[in-house]
Design an enzyme around this catalytic site. Structure first.
Site, short mmCIF file in Angstrom:
data_model
loop_
_atom_site.label_atom_id
_atom_site.label_comp_id
_atom_site.label_asym_id
_atom_site.label_seq_id
_atom_site.Cartn_x
_atom_site.Cartn_y
_atom_site.Cartn_z
CE LYS A 172 -3.51 2.82 0.64
NZ LYS A 172 -4.53 3.11 -0.35
CE LYS A 240 -3.62 7.71 6.97
NZ LYS A 240 -3.99 6.39 6.43
P1 NAD Z 1 -12.71 8.56 7.74
O1 NAD Z 1 -12.00 9.59 8.55
O2 NAD Z 1 -13.85 8.98 6.84
O3 NAD Z 1 -13.28 7.37 8.68
C1 NAD Z 1 -12.63 6.87 9.80
C2 NAD Z 1 -13.69 6.50 10.84
O4 NAD Z 1 -13.03 5.97 12.00
C3 NAD Z 1 -14.52 7.70 11.29
O5 NAD Z 1 -15.90 7.42 11.20
C4 NAD Z 1 -14.09 7.88 12.75
O6 NAD Z 1 -15.12 8.41 13.60
C5 NAD Z 1 -13.71 6.45 13.14
N1 NAD Z 1 -12.84 6.38 14.31
C6 NAD Z 1 -11.74 7.12 14.60
N2 NAD Z 1 -11.22 6.77 15.78
C7 NAD Z 1 -12.01 5.77 16.26
C8 NAD Z 1 -11.99 5.00 17.44
N3 NAD Z 1 -11.07 5.20 18.39
N4 NAD Z 1 -12.96 4.06 17.61
C9 NAD Z 1 -13.92 3.86 16.66
N5 NAD Z 1 -14.00 4.59 15.54
C10 NAD Z 1 -13.06 5.52 15.33
O7 NAD Z 1 -11.58 7.83 6.87
P2 NAD Z 1 -11.77 6.95 5.54
O8 NAD Z 1 -11.65 7.83 4.36
O9 NAD Z 1 -12.94 6.04 5.71
O10 NAD Z 1 -10.39 6.10 5.60
C11 NAD Z 1 -10.20 5.01 6.50
C12 NAD Z 1 -8.86 4.38 6.19
O11 NAD Z 1 -8.86 3.90 4.83
C13 NAD Z 1 -7.67 5.33 6.31
O12 NAD Z 1 -6.55 4.67 6.83
C14 NAD Z 1 -7.43 5.75 4.85
O13 NAD Z 1 -6.08 6.15 4.62
C15 NAD Z 1 -7.78 4.47 4.11
N6 NAD Z 1 -8.21 4.67 2.72
C16 NAD Z 1 -9.11 5.66 2.39
C17 NAD Z 1 -9.49 5.82 1.06
C18 NAD Z 1 -10.46 6.90 0.65
O14 NAD Z 1 -10.61 7.13 -0.57
N7 NAD Z 1 -11.16 7.55 1.56
C19 NAD Z 1 -8.96 4.98 0.07
C20 NAD Z 1 -8.08 3.96 0.43
C21 NAD Z 1 -7.71 3.82 1.77
#
Ligand code: NAD
Length: 299
Positions: A172, A240
């Protein structure tokens, strides 16, 4: 054989559609997020609410986390009220967040000491891939566990076993080097062309048919020239990811001269209050240097 009960923790931009797809495929889900509205939405779609990560783990056969960053996974996996504290021996923990490969190995070791099986399985394909169930899933761990989780991965996309624990996160990181460097390259090319007076929409169209064609140009290029910076993939999360890459490059002794520059550009986005922009918004950092705004001529 009955389908395993899945615990899903982290219901953000990615976690919500991924958990919806699992519900639609007939899996029972126990879910948790610190944002109550996100939990309510998925409970309304058929899931059961857990009261903490520990509670979710205790009620699940396979526990999935989809959290923002390395410290979040450390807390949710290893914390007092976390996954390992509640999980049953023999259960499987799959972290699908993008985090440091070093932390992925640490979590796997701690899980194994508790009698669990652990995979790291970060994804590529964005919010659209999460919705459509077409994510590319990069998995680190052992083959038997991978094969057991494969039907679950297949609901969310296409999974590939890349090596032992941590290998999914390494692959990744390689993906994010390419996406980050390419999105910055697209931003520079469009800023050059736009300042010289050419319609940037035309540039995206023409270059998408030549050697420079790629997913970032075709998909994100169109959004850039429409100035569509709604997330999607937030700049603070790409920053990040670039930090994970720079740290990994430090740990493995690899100079990354180009990716390091892109890391600084994403830092600029976050410190100037644009961390919530989609990563298409990175062009605004290049525009500042050129003193123009890049947009399609019909916009
Ligand atoms: P986001 O910020 O929309 O969602 C993360 C969720 O985790 C939020 O709802 C938040 O409230 C929750 N959270 C945070 N701390 C928490 C805790 N202690 N307990 C329970 N819930 C908690 O992020 P996202 O865009 O959904 O991305 C999630 C992961 O996937 C990241 O690592 C990101 O890099 C990766 N990712 C994202 C994408 C994208 O296009 N958005 C693509 C590939 C990978």
């Amino acid at each position: 054989m009955a389908k395993p009960t899945i615990g899903f923790i982290g219901l953000g931009i990615m976690g919500r559609p991924m958990s919806r797809n699992l519900l639609n495929a007939g899996y029972a889900l126990v879910v948790y997020d610190i944002v109550k509205a996100a939990v309510d939405e998925i409970v309304a779609a058929g899931a059961t609410a857990g009261s903490s990560a520990k509670d979710v783990a205790a009620r699940s056969d396979v526990i999935i986390t989809m959290l923002p960053d390395t410290p979040d996974v450390e807390k949710v996996a290893l914390g007092e009220d976390g996954v390992l504290a509640g999980a049953r021996p023999g259960s499987i923990y799959v972290d699908m967040s993008t985090i440091s490969p070093v932390m992925a190995e640490k979590v796997a070791k701690a899980g194994k000491e508790k009698g669990m099986r652990v995979l790291d399985a970060p994804v590529s394909g964005g919010d659209v891939g999460a919705q459509k169930g077409t994510l590319s899933i990069m998995v680190g761990g052992d083959e038997a566990t991978f094969n057991e989780v494969l039907p679950i991965f297949q609901v969310m996309g296409k999974a590939t076993l890349c090596g032992g624990n941590g290998a999914g996160q390494v692959v990744k990181a390689c993906n994010q080097v390419l996406v980050g460097v390419t999105i910055a390259g697209v931003a520079e090319a469009l800023t050059l062309g736009a300042k010289a007076g050419v319609d940037p929409a035309k540039i995206v169209e023409v270059l998408s048919g030549g050697l420079a064609r790629c997913g970032v140009l075709e998909n994100r290029g169109k959004r850039i020239v429409q100035r569509d910076f709604a997330p999607g993939f937030r700049c603070r999360l790409h920053y990040k990811d670039m930090r994970i890459i720079v740290d990994a490059a430090q740990a493995y002794g690899v100079p990354l001269p180009i990716a390091s520059q892109v890391h600084e550009l994403f830092k600029r986005m976050v410190v100037s209050g644009r961390g919530e922009y989609d990563h298409t918004g990175l062009i605004t950092a290049i525009e500042e240097l050129a003193g123009i705004e890049v947009k399609a001529h019909d916009k």
